[in-house]
Scaffold this motif. Sequence first.
Motif, PDB file in Angstrom:
ATOM      1  N   UNK A   3       0.821  -1.206   0.000  1.00  0.00           N
ATOM      2  CA  UNK A   3       0.000   0.000   0.000  1.00  0.00           C
ATOM      3  C   UNK A   3       0.855   1.256   0.000  1.00  0.00           C
ATOM      4  N   UNK A   4       2.004   1.220   0.685  1.00  0.00           N
ATOM      5  CA  UNK A   4       2.876   2.400   0.685  1.00  0.00           C
ATOM      6  C   UNK A   4       3.402   2.662  -0.721  1.00  0.00           C
ATOM      7  N   UNK A   5       3.811   1.599  -1.424  1.00  0.00           N
ATOM      8  CA  UNK A   5       4.276   1.773  -2.795  1.00  0.00           C
ATOM      9  C   UNK A   5       3.192   2.326  -3.690  1.00  0.00           C
ATOM     10  N   UNK A   6       1.951   1.868  -3.488  1.00  0.00           N
ATOM     11  CA  UNK A   6       0.832   2.384  -4.275  1.00  0.00           C
ATOM     12  C   UNK A   6       0.557   3.837  -3.929  1.00  0.00           C
ATOM     13  N   UNK A   7       0.560   4.162  -2.632  1.00  0.00           N
ATOM     14  CA  UNK A   7       0.339   5.540  -2.188  1.00  0.00           C
ATOM     15  C   UNK A   7       1.397   6.475  -2.777  1.00  0.00           C
ATOM     16  N   UNK A   8       2.649   6.015  -2.799  1.00  0.00           N
ATOM     17  CA  UNK A   8       3.723   6.848  -3.339  1.00  0.00           C
ATOM     18  C   UNK A   8       3.539   7.122  -4.825  1.00  0.00           C
ATOM     19  N   UNK A   9       2.789   6.253  -5.509  1.00  0.00           N
ATOM     20  CA  UNK A   9       2.498   6.458  -6.929  1.00  0.00           C
ATOM     21  C   UNK A   9       1.224   7.259  -7.143  1.00  0.00           C
ATOM     22  N   UNK A  10       0.620   7.781  -6.043  1.00  0.00           N
ATOM     23  CA  UNK A  10      -0.571   8.604  -6.170  1.00  0.00           C
ATOM     24  C   UNK A  10      -1.862   7.826  -6.212  1.00  0.00           C
ATOM     25  N   UNK A  11      -1.861   6.599  -5.702  1.00  0.00           N
ATOM     26  CA  UNK A  11      -3.044   5.741  -5.744  1.00  0.00           C
ATOM     27  C   UNK A  11      -3.675   5.685  -4.364  1.00  0.00           C
ATOM     28  N   UNK A  12      -4.993   5.843  -4.319  1.00  0.00           N
ATOM     29  CA  UNK A  12      -5.746   5.774  -3.073  1.00  0.00           C
ATOM     30  C   UNK A  12      -5.966   4.309  -2.718  1.00  0.00           C
ATOM     31  N   UNK A  13      -5.606   3.915  -1.488  1.00  0.00           N
ATOM     32  CA  UNK A  13      -5.750   2.526  -1.050  1.00  0.00           C
ATOM     33  C   UNK A  13      -6.768   2.470   0.077  1.00  0.00           C
ATOM     34  N   UNK A  14      -7.796   1.669  -0.123  1.00  0.00           N
ATOM     35  CA  UNK A  14      -8.845   1.477   0.873  1.00  0.00           C
ATOM     36  C   UNK A  14      -8.870   0.007   1.281  1.00  0.00           C
ATOM     37  N   UNK A  15      -8.923  -0.254   2.591  1.00  0.00           N
ATOM     38  CA  UNK A  15      -8.933  -1.630   3.088  1.00  0.00           C
ATOM     39  C   UNK A  15      -9.952  -1.772   4.204  1.00  0.00           C
ATOM     40  N   UNK A  16     -10.506  -2.956   4.336  1.00  0.00           N
ATOM     41  CA  UNK A  16     -11.508  -3.207   5.366  1.00  0.00           C
ATOM     42  C   UNK A  16     -10.857  -3.273   6.739  1.00  0.00           C
ATOM     43  N   UNK A  17     -11.615  -2.834   7.743  1.00  0.00           N
ATOM     44  CA  UNK A  17     -11.125  -2.866   9.125  1.00  0.00           C
ATOM     45  C   UNK A  17     -11.157  -4.267   9.706  1.00  0.00           C
ATOM     46  N   UNK A  58      -9.142  -4.147  15.153  1.00  0.00           N
ATOM     47  CA  UNK A  58      -9.004  -3.559  13.829  1.00  0.00           C
ATOM     48  C   UNK A  58      -7.722  -4.046  13.158  1.00  0.00           C
ATOM     49  N   UNK A  59      -7.792  -4.282  11.838  1.00  0.00           N
ATOM     50  CA  UNK A  59      -6.630  -4.665  11.043  1.00  0.00           C
ATOM     51  C   UNK A  59      -6.422  -3.633   9.940  1.00  0.00           C
TER      52      UNK A  59
END
Length: 681
Positions: free
Chosen positions: A301-315, A325-326
């Motif tokens: 997710x950090x690599x995706x975020x660094x590329x400007x991508x929004x990452x959403x994950x379930x709790x 919570x996870x």
Amino acid sequence: MAISPITTISTIFFCTLFLTPSSIEAAEQRKTFIVRVKHEAKPSVFPNHSNWYESSLRSISAASVGVIHSYDTVFHGFSASLSASEAVKLESLPGIIAVIPEQVRQLHTTRSPEFLGLKTGDSAGLLKESDFGSDLVIGVIDTGIWPESESFNDRDLGPAPAKWKGECVAGANFPASTCNLKLIGARYFCNGYEATNGKMNETTEFRSPRDSDGHGTHTASIAAGRYVFPASTLGYARGMAAGMAPKARLAAYKVCWNAGCYDSDILAAFDAAVADGVDVISLSVGGVVVPYYLDAIAIGAFGAFAAGIFVSASAGNGGPGGLTVTNVAPWVTTVGAGTMDRDFPAEVKLGNGRIIPGVSVYGGPALAHDKLYPLIYAGSEGSDGYSSSLCLDGSLDPNVVKGKIVLCDRGINSRAAKGEVVKKAGGVGMILANGVFDGEGLVADCHVLPATAVGASAGDEIRKYIQLSQKSNSKSPPLATIIFRGTRLNVAPAPVVASFSARGPNPETPEILKPDLIAPGLNTKGIPVVDLYDYIDFLCNLNYTPKNIEMITRKGADCIGAKRAGHIGNLNYPSMTAVFQQYGKSKLSTHFIRSVTNVGDSNSIYTVRIRPPHGVAVVVEPERLVFRRVGQRLNFLVRVQVEAVKGLSQGSSVVKSGSIVWSDGKHIVNSPVVVTLQQPL
């Protein structure tokens, strides 16, 4: 970070079993490890990184060990099946940053647009303003997709966005022509799964992006399902079904199989999704919370975020208990489950006249309202009280169950499967009771016989009624029926956090409030993120080593300045959480610095209103934020002071919550303020 359009298709998609141990014992000693390398450290003698990885594996193992996945977009490195001693040897080689063990993740398991104010049809609303997401590509990392669903039709859609570089990978019952202008990409990743479990059983699973579970199809339709009318489930919730962004494009990345979702495959899906050109990554899987540098989802997710991508994950679905919570990394938007203003009531009417509330989605022949049926508790009727109480397969005696409504406890097998067990044994109906850890939150399931779900306290009441009615001096045996009330709208209050939804505080970093939301939300940056120093400072203040940080960010870090600059809670996060260790102190204090950006009117003045946690002093400086242009950034300071709680026992804690609210008269921005007081052991 530059995004390479080139992916090593051969290593990503051909699901080959690489592990060929000489004995079962040897196989049990091996497990999958994910290896982070220093990308620029590749010796010049190797023409490419794959040759380097394979040579490194040959140097530490006499066995035939191959690369499971090679990563080159969100992560530099590879995964392989190794023994513990081989993993240690590999980590000592030049250019190897870290070797981490793989985790196995599990799945977390329409009126939503209207309820959220995202109107459907041609009327105005947030979706209309954004053309319903037609240029947005949502990557769903899950169990795959069932492409024939009407939710994924491509009527009236134009060509895929020009930035799209992905493809539709063919497989079992999934030709490459399956994709369309809605489902523009589909891939599957099973190397990690098969490295641990052996070759998949293709009579029960599809070696392709096709969904044999339904979870991935469900989550994809929630995110971007097209308008479907008429729609209903067994006659319930009739109307128009639609996802949050009906015109958004979908790309399915199948990583979850019968035995779970394996980190090496999940990381490969992140790698491919970013290279393909998605704007959003959504995943509803999770597992045990570990430090971020050992968490493949956090790393990907950090690599995706660094590329400007929004990452959403379930709790996660571990609620209602605390610390459940996870997916808690601060660069991931962690989404809890919330209710809507819609319900499916199905009441239990007992022989004593009591009406017990419940919920169900059952569309078959109903029980007679004017007739009461014999009622039994499965746990008091079977030879094995535990198995029969849960209505496990084969646990019920047809001679006892036939013609009766059966009370079953939740647990072990699925809720719907319990109804199948009751029906097979001859039961006419089922009441599914929550356990103490399930609480009072109810889930409306589709059932194969008349059935309803009730809360934990209601389950206790029904058991007590059965017990009293079965006494020898009772005037009547236990009786009941189930009354189905259909669909009820405009239920209040709503939204409410669902009982099963995982709760905080954040077990890894209590200073970062999680979950973030109980409602879906989309937002992208569209270009690579250049300034990551806020997160690097955060990781430094967690006392991570430079290698730990490089494992996540692919960059080295000098933490001396970061540690001088502040504390963990000073990450520029929407919420503010202060965690105090009392240590006998009478007064405790801290501060937060936040930076906000004006995305509203060019001349906007926001005034703060403070709703402090009980017994906590909160001061905000300044009290007014005066913006002169769109995009302008301003800072504010929040000081928090609280008196220690007297008599707090060792190892216990007290949590207090409040908020600060900024408003310009038209817009309202609410930031939670949470204070936790802990008495150390």
